[in-house]
Design a protein around this motif. Structure first.
Motif, short mmCIF file in Angstrom:
data_model
loop_
_atom_site.label_atom_id
_atom_site.label_comp_id
_atom_site.label_asym_id
_atom_site.label_seq_id
_atom_site.Cartn_x
_atom_site.Cartn_y
_atom_site.Cartn_z
N VAL A 21 1.22 -1.35 0.18
CA VAL A 21 0.42 -0.35 0.14
C VAL A 21 0.62 1.49 -0.23
O VAL A 21 0.14 2.21 0.15
N SER A 22 2.05 0.93 0.21
CA SER A 22 3.57 2.13 -0.48
C SER A 22 3.63 2.96 0.92
O SER A 22 2.31 3.80 1.35
N SER A 23 3.95 2.68 1.82
CA SER A 23 4.88 3.37 3.07
C SER A 23 4.89 5.00 2.84
O SER A 23 4.97 5.55 4.09
N SER A 24 5.77 5.13 2.26
CA SER A 24 6.02 6.38 1.30
C SER A 24 4.66 7.62 0.78
O SER A 24 4.40 8.45 1.24
N GLY A 25 3.57 6.46 0.15
CA GLY A 25 2.55 7.18 -0.18
C GLY A 25 2.31 7.68 0.45
O GLY A 25 1.31 8.75 1.04
N HIS A 26 1.22 6.86 1.82
CA HIS A 26 0.46 7.24 3.54
C HIS A 26 1.54 7.98 3.90
O HIS A 26 1.07 9.12 5.06
N LEU A 27 3.03 7.74 3.71
CA LEU A 27 3.77 9.53 4.67
C LEU A 27 3.27 10.89 3.77
O LEU A 27 3.05 11.91 4.76
N VAL A 102 13.55 12.49 -7.38
CA VAL A 102 12.29 12.13 -6.46
C VAL A 102 12.49 13.40 -5.54
O VAL A 102 10.86 12.74 -5.32
N GLU A 103 13.26 13.67 -4.84
CA GLU A 103 12.87 14.96 -3.65
C GLU A 103 11.90 15.15 -3.62
O GLU A 103 10.82 16.01 -3.53
N GLU A 104 11.40 15.86 -5.27
CA GLU A 104 10.39 16.65 -6.37
C GLU A 104 9.27 16.31 -6.33
O GLU A 104 8.20 17.03 -6.41
N ALA A 105 9.70 15.08 -6.79
CA ALA A 105 8.40 13.79 -6.80
C ALA A 105 7.43 14.17 -5.46
O ALA A 105 6.42 13.92 -5.37
N ALA A 110 0.32 15.64 -5.56
CA ALA A 110 -1.00 15.19 -6.23
C ALA A 110 -0.01 13.84 -7.41
O ALA A 110 -0.09 12.32 -7.76
N ILE A 111 1.64 13.88 -7.29
CA ILE A 111 2.52 12.59 -7.91
C ILE A 111 1.99 11.32 -7.20
O ILE A 111 1.19 10.15 -7.63
N THR A 112 1.40 11.40 -5.45
CA THR A 112 1.30 10.56 -4.91
C THR A 112 0.01 9.73 -5.15
O THR A 112 -0.26 8.27 -5.10
N LEU A 155 9.54 6.39 -6.05
CA LEU A 155 8.29 7.59 -6.04
C LEU A 155 7.28 7.23 -5.12
O LEU A 155 6.72 6.71 -4.29
N PRO A 156 6.87 8.15 -4.29
CA PRO A 156 6.24 8.32 -3.85
C PRO A 156 4.53 7.51 -3.66
O PRO A 156 4.21 8.45 -4.86
N GLY A 157 4.08 6.55 -3.55
CA GLY A 157 2.67 5.85 -3.81
C GLY A 157 3.16 4.48 -4.52
O GLY A 157 1.65 4.20 -4.91
N ILE A 158 4.51 4.38 -5.08
CA ILE A 158 4.60 2.82 -5.43
C ILE A 158 4.67 2.33 -4.70
O ILE A 158 6.50 2.32 -4.02
#
Length: 262
Positions: A21-27, A102-105, A110-112, A155-158
């Motif tokens: 479920v993507s830890s980076s996306g949840h962050l 990656v940091e810009e993403a 919205a990218i997430t 990438l955040p969200g993947i």
């Protein structure tokens, strides 16, 4: 940081690090919805170490076999370790040459949301994969493909576990074998992330406080073990795709929130 905050953050990290479920996306979602910054470098390092230990505990027997086998020069162990090294290379190259991108993403919420929708689509495709073969190891070509999937998961969200296990399943690995390779592959990734942050701990350790760090560590450790075992159980029952519903909901609702917020 309160103990309740530590418990919640440790629980979220332990579960989302391994569930697809993507830890980076949840962050990113958490920071955007709550309007808070990251909990601090010391806290992040502690959570990374806890999740790393979760993998080591669950796969301790397999890791011991690999260590002993490699020391004795056993071909199977050396081949498996070589495949893990091969699969680690793509993410290492992305982290080395595309760190700024990656940091810009991460700075564009919205990218997430969009990447979460893509993760859901990846998980859903596993419903239509070919039946698993009897291979216990990925081929070098498949290991490289799994590594490329892990590289995209920067990438955040993947979801890292979602992308790598999906690649393994499409490569006709049995579900538990795909999970094993994915989680063992996470060891250098998590360890590398922790080591990169160690030098920045400094005052962050004192500012966070010892009690929250200890509580978060054990909560993330237990949650991580539970997440790994639960995911393997679902893979054996061919229900991996079910996580797509949650990821689609999370991504869609987050994009809706961003649109309404303007």
């Amino acid at each position: 940081m309160s103990l309740l905050d530590a418990i919640l953050l440790g629980l979220v990290q332990g579960l989302t690090e391994f569930l697809p479920v993507s830890s980076s996306g949840h962050l990113v979602i958490g920071k955007t919805l709550l309007g808070v910054d990251s909990p601090g470098v010391a806290f992040e390092v502690v959570l990374h170490v806890a999740t790393l230990l979760s993998v080591i505990i669950v796969y301790r027997e397999r890791l011991w076999q690999l260590v002993v086998g490699a020391a004795r020069g056993q071909r199977d162990a050396l081949v498996f370790i070589g495949l893990l090294v091969l699969a680690t290379i793509p993410a290492g190259l992305v982290g080395l040459f595309f760190e700024d991108a990656v940091e810009e993403a991460f700075a564009v919420p919205a990218i997430t949301g969009i990447m979460l929708l893509i993760t859901g689509a990846l998980l859903w495709t596993t419903r239509f994969r070919r039946p698993a073969g009897d291979a216990h190891l990925p081929t070098p070509r498949l290991a490289l493909g799994i590594g490329i999937a892990q590289a995209f998961a920067i990438l955040p969200g993947i979801s890292r576990s979602g992308a790598t296990i999906t690649a393994g399943l499409w490569g006709r690995l049995p579900g538990d074998r795909a999970a094993e390779f994915s989680f063992l592959l996470s060891i250098p990734a998590i360890l590398g992330a922790a080591l990169l942050q160690v030098g920045e701990i400094g005052e962050s350790w004192q500012a966070t406080g010892g009690a929250p760090l200890v509580v978060a560590f054990f909560v993330a450790l237990v949650a991580g073990i539970a997440a790994i075992r639960s995911l393997v159980w679902l893979l054996r029952r061919q229900a991996f795709y079910a996580f797509a519903y949650y990821v689609w909901a999370a991504g869609g609702l987050f994009l809706l929130f961003l649109a309404l917020r303007g």
